[in-house]
Design a protein around this motif. Structure first.
Motif, PDB file in Angstrom:
ATOM      1  N   THR A  99       0.830  -1.205   0.000  1.00  7.82           N
ATOM      2  CA  THR A  99       0.000   0.000   0.000  1.00  7.82           C
ATOM      3  C   THR A  99       0.865   1.255   0.000  1.00  7.82           C
ATOM      4  OG1 THR A  99      -1.750  -1.167   1.193  1.00  7.82           O
ATOM      5  CG2 THR A  99      -1.819   1.229   1.234  1.00  7.82           C
ATOM      6  N   GLU A 100       1.871   1.274   0.844  1.00  8.17           N
ATOM      7  CA  GLU A 100       2.740   2.445   0.943  1.00  8.17           C
ATOM      8  C   GLU A 100       3.642   2.581  -0.272  1.00  8.17           C
ATOM      9  OE1 GLU A 100       4.744   2.878   4.660  1.00  8.17           O
ATOM     10  OE2 GLU A 100       2.933   2.499   5.844  1.00  8.17           O
ATOM     11  N   LYS A 101       4.033   1.465  -0.872  1.00 11.23           N
ATOM     12  CA  LYS A 101       4.839   1.527  -2.091  1.00 11.23           C
ATOM     13  C   LYS A 101       4.083   2.230  -3.216  1.00 11.23           C
ATOM     14  CE  LYS A 101       8.989  -0.369  -1.827  1.00 11.23           C
ATOM     15  NZ  LYS A 101      10.220   0.360  -2.264  1.00 11.23           N
ATOM     16  N   ALA A 102       2.747   2.143  -3.159  1.00 11.71           N
ATOM     17  CA  ALA A 102       1.926   2.826  -4.157  1.00 11.71           C
ATOM     18  C   ALA A 102       1.663   4.277  -3.784  1.00 11.71           C
ATOM     19  CB  ALA A 102       0.602   2.087  -4.347  1.00 11.71           C
ATOM     20  N   GLY A 103       2.188   4.721  -2.643  1.00  6.45           N
ATOM     21  CA  GLY A 103       2.048   6.120  -2.249  1.00  6.45           C
ATOM     22  C   GLY A 103       0.887   6.404  -1.330  1.00  6.45           C
ATOM     23  N   VAL A 104       0.302   5.373  -0.708  1.00  2.03           N
ATOM     24  CA  VAL A 104      -0.851   5.552   0.173  1.00  2.03           C
ATOM     25  C   VAL A 104      -0.475   5.116   1.589  1.00  2.03           C
ATOM     26  CG1 VAL A 104      -3.262   4.955   0.612  1.00  2.03           C
ATOM     27  CG2 VAL A 104      -2.418   5.102  -1.738  1.00  2.03           C
ATOM     28  N   LEU A 105      -0.782   5.951   2.564  1.00  4.39           N
ATOM     29  CA  LEU A 105      -0.528   5.637   3.966  1.00  4.39           C
ATOM     30  C   LEU A 105      -1.855   5.292   4.632  1.00  4.39           C
ATOM     31  CD1 LEU A 105       1.392   5.518   6.411  1.00  4.39           C
ATOM     32  CD2 LEU A 105       0.935   7.958   6.772  1.00  4.39           C
ATOM     33  N   ASN A 106      -2.027   4.008   4.957  1.00  4.23           N
ATOM     34  CA  ASN A 106      -3.256   3.549   5.593  1.00  4.23           C
ATOM     35  C   ASN A 106      -2.962   3.161   7.034  1.00  4.23           C
ATOM     36  OD1 ASN A 106      -5.667   2.442   6.371  1.00  4.23           O
ATOM     37  ND2 ASN A 106      -5.802   0.945   4.736  1.00  4.23           N
ATOM     38  N   LEU A 107      -3.375   4.003   7.971  1.00  2.00           N
ATOM     39  CA  LEU A 107      -3.166   3.727   9.391  1.00  2.00           C
ATOM     40  C   LEU A 107      -4.282   2.889   9.991  1.00  2.00           C
ATOM     41  CD1 LEU A 107      -1.893   7.216  10.649  1.00  2.00           C
ATOM     42  CD2 LEU A 107      -0.563   5.247   9.859  1.00  2.00           C
ATOM     43  N   GLY A 108      -5.160   2.367   9.146  1.00  2.61           N
ATOM     44  CA  GLY A 108      -6.287   1.579   9.647  1.00  2.61           C
ATOM     45  C   GLY A 108      -6.019   0.091   9.715  1.00  2.61           C
ATOM     46  N   VAL A 109      -4.752  -0.316   9.777  1.00  3.22           N
ATOM     47  CA  VAL A 109      -4.414  -1.746   9.795  1.00  3.22           C
ATOM     48  C   VAL A 109      -5.059  -2.452  10.978  1.00  3.22           C
ATOM     49  CG1 VAL A 109      -2.528  -3.411   9.892  1.00  3.22           C
ATOM     50  CG2 VAL A 109      -2.252  -1.297   8.592  1.00  3.22           C
ATOM     51  N   GLU A 110      -5.022  -1.829  12.132  1.00  7.16           N
ATOM     52  CA  GLU A 110      -5.605  -2.440  13.333  1.00  7.16           C
ATOM     53  C   GLU A 110      -7.100  -2.720  13.131  1.00  7.16           C
ATOM     54  OE1 GLU A 110      -5.071  -3.186  17.767  1.00  7.16           O
ATOM     55  OE2 GLU A 110      -3.736  -3.023  16.050  1.00  7.16           O
TER      56      GLU A 110
ATOM     57  N   CYS B 208       6.015   9.965  -2.674  1.00  9.09           N
ATOM     58  CA  CYS B 208       4.656  10.518  -2.686  1.00  9.09           C
ATOM     59  C   CYS B 208       3.750   9.900  -1.629  1.00  9.09           C
ATOM     60  CB  CYS B 208       4.022  10.316  -4.069  1.00  9.09           C
ATOM     61  SG  CYS B 208       4.734  11.377  -5.343  1.00  9.09           S
ATOM     62  N   ILE B 209       4.318   9.215  -0.651  1.00  8.90           N
ATOM     63  CA  ILE B 209       3.490   8.549   0.348  1.00  8.90           C
ATOM     64  C   ILE B 209       2.659   9.572   1.132  1.00  8.90           C
ATOM     65  CG2 ILE B 209       5.316   8.568   2.102  1.00  8.90           C
ATOM     66  CD1 ILE B 209       4.246   5.858   3.045  1.00  8.90           C
ATOM     67  N   GLY B 210       1.383   9.328   1.203  1.00 13.71           N
ATOM     68  CA  GLY B 210       0.478  10.217   1.938  1.00 13.71           C
ATOM     69  C   GLY B 210       0.034  11.447   1.184  1.00 13.71           C
TER      70      GLY B 210
ATOM     71  N   ILE C  13      -4.997   6.395  -9.809  1.00 14.32           N
ATOM     72  CA  ILE C  13      -6.042   6.077  -8.831  1.00 14.32           C
ATOM     73  C   ILE C  13      -6.370   4.585  -8.840  1.00 14.32           C
ATOM     74  CG2 ILE C  13      -8.416   6.515  -8.129  1.00 14.32           C
ATOM     75  CD1 ILE C  13      -6.540   8.827  -7.610  1.00 14.32           C
ATOM     76  N   ALA C  14      -6.499   3.991 -10.022  1.00  9.57           N
ATOM     77  CA  ALA C  14      -6.813   2.562 -10.125  1.00  9.57           C
ATOM     78  C   ALA C  14      -5.698   1.710  -9.533  1.00  9.57           C
ATOM     79  CB  ALA C  14      -7.047   2.184 -11.588  1.00  9.57           C
ATOM     80  N   ILE C  15      -4.459   2.087  -9.802  1.00 10.11           N
ATOM     81  CA  ILE C  15      -3.316   1.336  -9.267  1.00 10.11           C
ATOM     82  C   ILE C  15      -3.299   1.429  -7.743  1.00 10.11           C
ATOM     83  CG2 ILE C  15      -0.797   1.307  -9.142  1.00 10.11           C
ATOM     84  CD1 ILE C  15      -0.841   2.243 -12.108  1.00 10.11           C
ATOM     85  N   ARG C  16      -3.570   2.604  -7.220  1.00  5.51           N
ATOM     86  CA  ARG C  16      -3.585   2.763  -5.768  1.00  5.51           C
ATOM     87  C   ARG C  16      -4.758   2.019  -5.126  1.00  5.51           C
ATOM     88  NH1 ARG C  16      -1.433   9.039  -4.792  1.00  5.51           N
ATOM     89  NH2 ARG C  16       0.771   8.478  -5.106  1.00  5.51           N
ATOM     90  N   TYR C  17      -5.886   1.969  -5.807  1.00  2.00           N
ATOM     91  CA  TYR C  17      -7.014   1.183  -5.296  1.00  2.00           C
ATOM     92  C   TYR C  17      -6.619  -0.283  -5.153  1.00  2.00           C
ATOM     93  CZ  TYR C  17     -11.217   4.098  -4.928  1.00  2.00           C
ATOM     94  OH  TYR C  17     -12.175   4.994  -4.505  1.00  2.00           O
ATOM     95  N   ARG C  18      -5.948  -0.817  -6.157  1.00  2.00           N
ATOM     96  CA  ARG C  18      -5.543  -2.225  -6.094  1.00  2.00           C
ATOM     97  C   ARG C  18      -4.572  -2.467  -4.941  1.00  2.00           C
ATOM     98  NH1 ARG C  18      -4.575  -1.337 -11.892  1.00  2.00           N
ATOM     99  NH2 ARG C  18      -6.492  -1.820 -13.022  1.00  2.00           N
ATOM    100  N   ALA C  19      -3.635  -1.549  -4.750  1.00  2.00           N
ATOM    101  CA  ALA C  19      -2.681  -1.701  -3.656  1.00  2.00           C
ATOM    102  C   ALA C  19      -3.378  -1.619  -2.304  1.00  2.00           C
ATOM    103  CB  ALA C  19      -1.598  -0.620  -3.754  1.00  2.00           C
ATOM    104  N   VAL C  20      -4.318  -0.696  -2.166  1.00  2.00           N
ATOM    105  CA  VAL C  20      -5.060  -0.554  -0.912  1.00  2.00           C
ATOM    106  C   VAL C  20      -5.887  -1.808  -0.624  1.00  2.00           C
ATOM    107  CG1 VAL C  20      -6.964   0.698   0.186  1.00  2.00           C
ATOM    108  CG2 VAL C  20      -5.108   1.963  -0.913  1.00  2.00           C
ATOM    109  N   LEU C  21      -6.520  -2.368  -1.656  1.00  2.00           N
ATOM    110  CA  LEU C  21      -7.315  -3.579  -1.479  1.00  2.00           C
ATOM    111  C   LEU C  21      -6.438  -4.763  -1.102  1.00  2.00           C
ATOM    112  CD1 LEU C  21      -9.863  -3.275  -4.433  1.00  2.00           C
ATOM    113  CD2 LEU C  21     -10.328  -2.999  -1.989  1.00  2.00           C
ATOM    114  N   PHE C  22      -5.247  -4.849  -1.686  1.00  2.00           N
ATOM    115  CA  PHE C  22      -4.328  -5.920  -1.289  1.00  2.00           C
ATOM    116  C   PHE C  22      -3.926  -5.768   0.172  1.00  2.00           C
ATOM    117  CE2 PHE C  22       0.017  -7.505  -0.660  1.00  2.00           C
ATOM    118  CZ  PHE C  22      -0.140  -8.832  -1.041  1.00  2.00           C
TER     119      PHE C  22
END
Length: 308
Positions: A30-41, A299-301, A186-195
């Motif tokens: 997820t972060e490699k795609a530039g998205v920081l998701n702190l909702g792992v917990e 570009c993370i975050g 956006i589509a690439i980041r969606y896939r990374a977030v879903l993974f």
């Protein structure tokens, strides 16, 4: 300490490390795609309660695991809609997702507290699993331990050897340049977030089906935050995530054995050790700011505006 005890400690270390490695490798992509998701917990808790509920209802742990991954992906999709489509702040949305996951899992799991469940059985290979020390450690683990090694190896190959992985990394490093080359950021980041959501859900399933085969409210006990720290500890490299997971898993098991030996150290202090180790490691890593800048996706975050 005899060989049997060492084997038991090693097996327990693998079980403690597996959910951390699963959640962390999902967050790494997820972060490699530039998205920081702190909702792992929150995604782990959703996966844990979904896996437990479906397994109890059907008697099939495989369906429980698939339900856990689906639950994690649903929460990840919610995060993606808010941050990628509606351009909400990723940090605030991730924190809200964790709070939402804690509340949702407590609500769904209220009828499953105290319900018995048989843990996912470890694999037993004749002769090989009976080898002292080595047998239980290598040939006597549950299936998800081996799946974790395959996933880490697959992610490492994907990010470093495949064209699709190169595109994911390019989006994380410079989303404007990737967009200019014609890639759908956006589509690439969606896939990374879903993974990442699927891996978070799978980590939660491991907790409720293998590590402690029961449902307890907030049973992740901060492991999602440790997984986030592991990504930084590993400097965004998959194999280092696995090593870090086993180090933190080892700290968890050691403190449990020290408590069992009845030492003079208060149990509350020993229970703090995994989280204290996380803080110490992050402080030490933060001292080398140049190393973090060189390895972290640029570009993370950062919010991507397609019209720019």
């Amino acid at each position: 300490m005899d060989v049997e005890t060492l084997g038991a400690i090693g097996g327990a270390m693998s079980r403690a490390a597996t959910p951390l490695a699963l959640a962390a490798v999902g967050e790494l992509v997820t972060e490699k795609a530039g998205v920081l998701n702190l909702g792992v917990e929150g995604m782990m808790l959703a996966g844990a309660v979904a896996a437990f509920a479906v397994t109890v209802a059907t008697g099939n742990p495989l369906l429980g695991i698939l339900a856990a991954m689906a639950a994690g992906m649903l929460l990840a999709l919610l995060f993606g809609v808010l941050t990628l489509s509606l351009m909400a702040n990723q940090v605030a949305t991730g924190l809200a997702l964790t709070i939402f996951g804690i509340g949702l899992s407590a609500f769904v799991g209220r009828d499953f507290v105290g319900t018995p469940l048989t843990a996912l059985a470890p694999i037993h290979l004749p002769v090989l699993s009976d080898i002292p020390l080595i047998g239980p450690l290598i040939f006597g683990q549950d299936p998800l331990v081996y799946v974790t090694f395959v996933l880490v190896g697959g992610v490492s190959w994907f990010l470093t050897r495949s064209r699709a992985g190169l595109i994911v990394r390019a989006v994380g490093e410079n989303h404007d340049a990737a967009h200019a080359l014609g890639y759908d950021v956006i589509a690439i980041r969606y896939r990374a977030v879903l993974f990442g959501g699927a891996m978070g859900g799978l980590a939660g399933a491991y907790l409720s089906l293998v590590y402690t085969p029961m449902w307890v409210e907030n049973m992740t006990a901060g492991r999602g935050w440790i997984a986030l720290a592991l990504v930084v500890f590993a400097t965004w490299k998959p194999w280092r995530v696995l090593v870090g997971a086993y180090l933190f898993g080892g700290v968890t098991i050691v403190q449990l054995h020290i408590q069992g030996m009845g030492g003079a150290i208060p149990s509350q202090l020993l229970s703090m050790l995994p989280y204290l180790a996380t803080i110490v490691v992050l402080v030490l890593i933060s001292r080398d700011a140049l190393r973090i800048r060189l390895n972290a996706p640029a570009c993370i975050g950062k919010v991507f505006h397609p019209e720019s």
